[in-house]
Design a protein around this motif. Structure first.
Motif, mmCIF file in Angstrom:
data_model
loop_
_atom_site.group_PDB
_atom_site.id
_atom_site.type_symbol
_atom_site.label_atom_id
_atom_site.label_comp_id
_atom_site.label_asym_id
_atom_site.label_seq_id
_atom_site.Cartn_x
_atom_site.Cartn_y
_atom_site.Cartn_z
ATOM 1 N N PHE A 25 70.737 58.384 -89.654
ATOM 2 C CA PHE A 25 72.174 58.482 -89.846
ATOM 3 C C PHE A 25 72.770 59.685 -89.120
ATOM 4 O O PHE A 25 73.950 59.672 -88.769
ATOM 5 N N LEU A 26 71.977 60.722 -88.893
ATOM 6 C CA LEU A 26 72.476 61.858 -88.123
ATOM 7 C C LEU A 26 72.862 61.407 -86.720
ATOM 8 O O LEU A 26 73.903 61.780 -86.185
ATOM 9 N N VAL A 37 82.899 62.184 -95.043
ATOM 10 C CA VAL A 37 83.414 61.199 -96.005
ATOM 11 C C VAL A 37 82.948 59.775 -95.679
ATOM 12 O O VAL A 37 83.616 58.792 -96.023
ATOM 13 N N GLY A 38 81.802 59.658 -95.018
ATOM 14 C CA GLY A 38 81.177 58.362 -94.813
ATOM 15 C C GLY A 38 82.017 57.354 -94.072
ATOM 16 O O GLY A 38 81.874 56.135 -94.270
ATOM 17 N N GLY A 39 82.930 57.822 -93.216
ATOM 18 C CA GLY A 39 83.785 56.915 -92.473
ATOM 19 C C GLY A 39 84.871 56.284 -93.309
ATOM 20 O O GLY A 39 85.622 55.431 -92.830
ATOM 21 N N GLY A 175 71.491 64.984 -92.420
ATOM 22 C CA GLY A 175 72.335 63.864 -92.827
ATOM 23 C C GLY A 175 73.756 64.249 -93.173
ATOM 24 O O GLY A 175 74.035 65.319 -93.680
ATOM 25 N N GLY A 176 74.682 63.360 -92.892
ATOM 26 C CA GLY A 176 76.046 63.481 -93.369
ATOM 27 C C GLY A 176 76.189 62.708 -94.665
ATOM 28 O O GLY A 176 75.206 62.255 -95.256
ATOM 29 N N LEU A 177 77.428 62.530 -95.123
ATOM 30 C CA LEU A 177 77.650 61.883 -96.414
ATOM 31 C C LEU A 177 77.180 60.429 -96.409
ATOM 32 O O LEU A 177 76.683 59.931 -97.408
ATOM 33 N N LYS A 178 77.321 59.753 -95.280
ATOM 34 C CA LYS A 178 76.870 58.365 -95.218
ATOM 35 C C LYS A 178 75.368 58.272 -95.466
ATOM 36 O O LYS A 178 74.891 57.420 -96.220
ATOM 37 N N ALA A 179 74.621 59.179 -94.849
ATOM 38 C CA ALA A 179 73.171 59.222 -95.074
ATOM 39 C C ALA A 179 72.872 59.541 -96.531
ATOM 40 O O ALA A 179 71.986 58.949 -97.150
ATOM 41 N N VAL A 180 73.619 60.497 -97.092
ATOM 42 C CA VAL A 180 73.406 60.892 -98.484
ATOM 43 C C VAL A 180 73.645 59.716 -99.426
ATOM 44 O O VAL A 180 72.859 59.447 -100.333
#
Length: 477
Positions: A25-26, A37-39, A175-180
């Protein structure tokens, strides 16, 4: 007796898989929206499971086991306050937040203070949130360290803390929020499945079933009324307001596709907190107490439950009764809970520093990511140092909650429900509330009625806010 190489292999494979998901996801993060904010396109189920994974996580998982060990099934009421907080936020907070001008451009919780008040107030909110989440991160790392040191006999608590901290920081930096959120869904599913299909049935059988349980624990351990009204008030006043001031929760509101999706996610999170996770956690804690009294942990130096750290009972029980292979899976499940909270809290704290305190703005994604990675590393090191001085996961976690709640809760309510509240009233109410609570905790003052310091901090924050808002508003008029 140390852990079998098969279980160790299972655990290492799990860690590598989670790191691999983070790395994937990175590479897919294309913008600040993706990273923070996961897009803004996440579904209610993914967000709901991520919310409960972050809120309950490893700290509450280990902490609930400790409550089950010391007070029985009544300890589950602690997470009932989580259900109340989630559902109140769904009804009261989310509809108002989603109507804020420029809602789709918000990334952090303190940014709403710019809308409600001014930049100075938002800066103080960012500082309080960053410090609070650094402390909360510490509690998660301590939970993982206790789990690891109880599982691997040759591993000391301090070494376990270093290993957990390193894994959490590396994972979060990638990771960003989407990965989290996506990995939270995987991790929460793993923990829940592990508890329901492995932990509960095998531990229940190992202690001799209901007969073994009733022969060992006091009768009041099997009652839902084995607690005081102060317990309920202290848990409620600490945990319910966090749903209104939690940076990790606001990020997930921003990440949802719509207001309706966000509300649904919060309803999902509430029901998973109580009764599902609450009862699973305290039941295993009770089983651990029975196992200790039956002499299961003599090999680890505990002949009975007397004098034993309640929070290491659960990992010791799992390590003792689970067969080779399943021990690795169960340990992975609990570590996943730790990581699912630690990554979110580290990200929240570094986000507060980069966005709210330093005030980084612009579209330079590379610079933004480098700053976030740097401050994630710094906060991770500080969180590790704090965890090394604390012994109780639940105590450290509730202190961190209390610090944020006592400072931020009243100004948030003022911004939500009052028309043109005074910024200085909010600013000083944050200072007075937070300082009051921390001073009462540090000085270890015996408080009236056995109530938590947080209650007095919130009360002082409320008095300060209402008084100054009235005086300053009247003066301005």
């Amino acid at each position: 007796m140390d852990i079998h190489w098969i279980d160790l292999t299972v655990f290492i494979v799990y860690i590598l898989l989670m790191l691999g998901v983070g790395a994937y996801f990175l590479r897919s993060n294309k913008s600040t929206d993706d990273y923070y904010v996961g897009g803004r396109t996440m579904s209610s189920w993914h967000v709901g499971l991520s919310v409960v994974a972050t809120d309950v996580g490893g700290g509450f998982s280990i902490g609930l086991g400790g409550l089950g060990f010391t007070m029985g099934i009544s300890g589950s009421w602690m997470l009932f306050t989580g259900l109340l907080g989630a559902w109140l936020a769904a009804v009261i907070l989310i509809p108002r937040i989603t109507e804020i001008p420029g809602f789709k451009r918000l990334y952090t919780f303190p940014e709403i203070f710019k809308v409600f008040y001014d930049k100075k107030t938002a800066l103080l909110a960012g500082i309080i949130s960053a410090i609070g989440y650094a402390g909360f991160t510490s509690s998660q790392l301590l939970a993982g360290a206790k789990l690891a040191s109880s599982t691997f006999v040759s591993l000391s608590l301090q070494n376990a803390l270093f290993i957990m901290g390193t894994i959490a920081v590396v994972y979060t930096v990638m990771g960003g929020l989407k990965a989290v959120i996506y990995t939270d869904t995987i991790q929460w599913g793993l923990l829940l499945s592990g508890l329901i299909f492995i932990g509960i049935p095998l531990c229940y059988h190992a202690i001799g079933g209901y007969a073994g349980l009733t022969a060992s624990v006091p009768d009041n351990f099997l009652s839902f009324s084995n607690l005081t009204w102060q317990d309920l008030v202290n848990w409620g006043i600490t945990i319910i307001p966090i749903w209104f001031v939690g940076m990790t929760l606001y990020q997930r509101i921003y990440a949802c596709k719509s207001k309706r999706d966000a509300q649904k996610a919060w309803y999902i999170a509430g029901i998973f907190e109580w009764p599902i996770m609450a009862l699973l956690g305290v039941l295993l804690g009770m089983f651990a107490r029975v196992g200790a009294d039956q002499g299961m942990f003599e090999y680890a130096g505990f002949a009975t439950a007397e004098g034993m750290d309640a929070e290491v009972g659960l990992p010791l029980l799992l390590r003792t009764v689970l067969p080779v292979g399943l021990t690795g899976l169960m340990m992975s499940a609990y570590f996943s809970a730790v990581l699912s909270t630690a990554d979110s809290c580290l990200m929240a704290s570094s986000g507060n520093l980069v966005t709210d305190i330093i005030g980084f703005e612009g579209t330079n994604t590379k610079k933004f990511l480098k700053l976030s990675q740097l401050f994630t590393l710094i906060i991770g090191v500080l969180a590790l140092l704090l965890a090394s001085f604390m012994q109780s996961v639940l105590e450290l976690m509730l202190y961190s909650y209390a610090f944020m709640v006592s400072g931020l809760f009243i100004p948030v309510l003022g911004g939500l429900f009052l028309k043109n509240p005074n910024p200085n009233a909010a600013f000083f109410s944050m200072l007075v509330g937070g300082v009051t609570t921390i001073c009462l905790i540090i000085l270890d003052i015996s408080l009236p009625l056995g109530l938590d310091a947080n209650i007095y901090g919130i009360a002082m924050s409320l008095i300060t806010f209402l008084s100054l808002n009235r005086i300053l508003t009247t003066h301005t008029a």
